[in-house]
Design a protein around this motif. Sequence first.
Motif, PDB file in Angstrom:
ATOM      1  N   ILE A  81       0.821  -1.212   0.000  1.00 35.02           N
ATOM      2  CA  ILE A  81       0.000   0.000   0.000  1.00 35.02           C
ATOM      3  C   ILE A  81       0.856   1.263   0.000  1.00 35.02           C
ATOM      4  N   GLY A  82       1.965   1.261   0.726  1.00 35.15           N
ATOM      5  CA  GLY A  82       2.832   2.438   0.796  1.00 35.15           C
ATOM      6  C   GLY A  82       3.360   2.863  -0.563  1.00 35.15           C
ATOM      7  N   LYS A  83       3.616   1.912  -1.440  1.00 32.32           N
ATOM      8  CA  LYS A  83       4.104   2.252  -2.782  1.00 32.32           C
ATOM      9  C   LYS A  83       3.026   2.961  -3.590  1.00 32.32           C
ATOM     10  N   ILE A  84       1.776   2.533  -3.428  1.00 32.34           N
ATOM     11  CA  ILE A  84       0.684   3.206  -4.132  1.00 32.34           C
ATOM     12  C   ILE A  84       0.492   4.610  -3.574  1.00 32.34           C
ATOM     13  N   GLU A  85       0.575   4.752  -2.257  1.00 34.54           N
ATOM     14  CA  GLU A  85       0.449   6.076  -1.644  1.00 34.54           C
ATOM     15  C   GLU A  85       1.539   7.020  -2.149  1.00 34.54           C
ATOM     16  N   ASN A  86       2.742   6.516  -2.305  1.00 30.98           N
ATOM     17  CA  ASN A  86       3.834   7.348  -2.834  1.00 30.98           C
ATOM     18  C   ASN A  86       3.538   7.824  -4.254  1.00 30.98           C
ATOM     19  N   GLN A  87       2.919   6.980  -5.059  1.00 29.71           N
ATOM     20  CA  GLN A  87       2.557   7.386  -6.417  1.00 29.71           C
ATOM     21  C   GLN A  87       1.459   8.452  -6.401  1.00 29.71           C
ATOM     22  N   LEU A  88       0.522   8.344  -5.464  1.00 32.15           N
ATOM     23  CA  LEU A  88      -0.530   9.362  -5.337  1.00 32.15           C
ATOM     24  C   LEU A  88       0.082  10.730  -5.041  1.00 32.15           C
ATOM     25  N   LEU A  89       1.132  10.747  -4.243  1.00 31.16           N
ATOM     26  CA  LEU A  89       1.774  12.007  -3.877  1.00 31.16           C
ATOM     27  C   LEU A  89       2.507  12.658  -5.048  1.00 31.16           C
ATOM     28  N   ARG A  90       2.723  11.922  -6.121  1.00 31.57           N
ATOM     29  CA  ARG A  90       3.380  12.484  -7.307  1.00 31.57           C
ATOM     30  C   ARG A  90       2.407  13.248  -8.201  1.00 31.57           C
ATOM     31  N   VAL A  91       1.108  13.116  -7.923  1.00 35.82           N
ATOM     32  CA  VAL A  91       0.097  13.836  -8.704  1.00 35.82           C
ATOM     33  C   VAL A  91       0.226  15.327  -8.405  1.00 35.82           C
ATOM     34  N   ALA A  92       0.245  16.143  -9.443  1.00 35.04           N
ATOM     35  CA  ALA A  92       0.389  17.590  -9.269  1.00 35.04           C
ATOM     36  C   ALA A  92      -0.682  18.124  -8.322  1.00 35.04           C
ATOM     37  N   GLY A  93      -0.248  18.883  -7.333  1.00 35.08           N
ATOM     38  CA  GLY A  93      -1.157  19.504  -6.379  1.00 35.08           C
ATOM     39  C   GLY A  93      -1.499  18.637  -5.178  1.00 35.08           C
ATOM     40  N   ALA A  94      -1.103  17.364  -5.191  1.00 34.19           N
ATOM     41  CA  ALA A  94      -1.410  16.491  -4.052  1.00 34.19           C
ATOM     42  C   ALA A  94      -0.486  16.803  -2.887  1.00 34.19           C
ATOM     43  N   ARG A  95      -1.069  17.004  -1.716  1.00 34.38           N
ATOM     44  CA  ARG A  95      -0.278  17.267  -0.512  1.00 34.38           C
ATOM     45  C   ARG A  95      -0.252  16.061   0.414  1.00 34.38           C
ATOM     46  N   ASP A  96      -1.229  15.192   0.274  1.00 35.32           N
ATOM     47  CA  ASP A  96      -1.314  14.013   1.120  1.00 35.32           C
ATOM     48  C   ASP A  96      -2.101  12.951   0.375  1.00 35.32           C
ATOM     49  N   GLY A  97      -1.991  11.723   0.787  1.00 34.29           N
ATOM     50  CA  GLY A  97      -2.724  10.649   0.142  1.00 34.29           C
ATOM     51  C   GLY A  97      -2.781   9.435   1.029  1.00 34.29           C
ATOM     52  N   ALA A  98      -3.778   8.625   0.837  1.00 41.14           N
ATOM     53  CA  ALA A  98      -3.922   7.390   1.603  1.00 41.14           C
ATOM     54  C   ALA A  98      -4.588   6.335   0.726  1.00 41.14           C
ATOM     55  N   VAL A  99      -4.261   5.082   0.991  1.00 43.71           N
ATOM     56  CA  VAL A  99      -4.875   3.950   0.298  1.00 43.71           C
ATOM     57  C   VAL A  99      -5.332   2.975   1.373  1.00 43.71           C
ATOM     58  N   VAL A 100      -6.564   2.517   1.257  1.00 43.95           N
ATOM     59  CA  VAL A 100      -7.125   1.578   2.220  1.00 43.95           C
ATOM     60  C   VAL A 100      -7.922   0.512   1.476  1.00 43.95           C
ATOM     61  N   THR A 101      -8.183  -0.605   2.157  1.00 45.19           N
ATOM     62  CA  THR A 101      -9.126  -1.565   1.608  1.00 45.19           C
ATOM     63  C   THR A 101     -10.509  -1.070   1.990  1.00 45.19           C
ATOM     64  N   LYS A 102     -11.481  -1.329   1.132  1.00 41.37           N
ATOM     65  CA  LYS A 102     -12.823  -0.786   1.343  1.00 41.37           C
ATOM     66  C   LYS A 102     -13.452  -1.313   2.632  1.00 41.37           C
ATOM     67  N   ASN A 103     -13.293  -2.608   2.909  1.00 43.08           N
ATOM     68  CA  ASN A 103     -13.722  -3.211   4.174  1.00 43.08           C
ATOM     69  C   ASN A 103     -12.903  -4.466   4.394  1.00 43.08           C
ATOM     70  N   ALA A 104     -13.108  -5.150   5.494  1.00 40.87           N
ATOM     71  CA  ALA A 104     -12.258  -6.286   5.858  1.00 40.87           C
ATOM     72  C   ALA A 104     -12.230  -7.383   4.795  1.00 40.87           C
ATOM     73  N   SER A 105     -13.333  -7.610   4.105  1.00 41.20           N
ATOM     74  CA  SER A 105     -13.367  -8.671   3.094  1.00 41.20           C
ATOM     75  C   SER A 105     -13.243  -8.130   1.678  1.00 41.20           C
ATOM     76  N   SER A 106     -12.873  -6.853   1.539  1.00 44.20           N
ATOM     77  CA  SER A 106     -12.827  -6.208   0.230  1.00 44.20           C
ATOM     78  C   SER A 106     -11.712  -6.760  -0.646  1.00 44.20           C
TER      79      SER A 106
END
Length: 112
Positions: A81-106
């Motif tokens: 997940i951390g690698k995906i979050e790092n890619q989100l932060l490369r988007v122009a204008g992004a100051r923060d980002g998070a990636v989660v699973t939708k729910n426990a069985s997602s």
Amino acid sequence: MGFLPGLVSTLLIEAGVDLDLPAIDINDPEHTAALFGNNPHRPGQRLYRSRDFGWWLPDGKVEFQGRRDTKVKIREFHIEIGKIENQLLRVAGARDGAVVTKNASSKNLVGF
């Protein structure tokens, strides 16, 4: 020296030929070496250092307590997940980002 019930530690698994161990990156020998070590209780045997934490219960069973990393398994793929979050932060204008699973069985990740 035995394990103490209730003491959380890294789960170590004896690396036998019948054990389905995760795929090891053959192009990263340092990483692979860090995951395996000698078994101090059984000379000649190797131990696999998992990325999981657990503890011994008084009845001798092991209870899973969590992971050392943020890797999840979705549709048989191990995803860091951390690698995906790092890619989100490369988007122009992004100051923060998070990636989660939708729910426990997602089987889906949600990034924001």
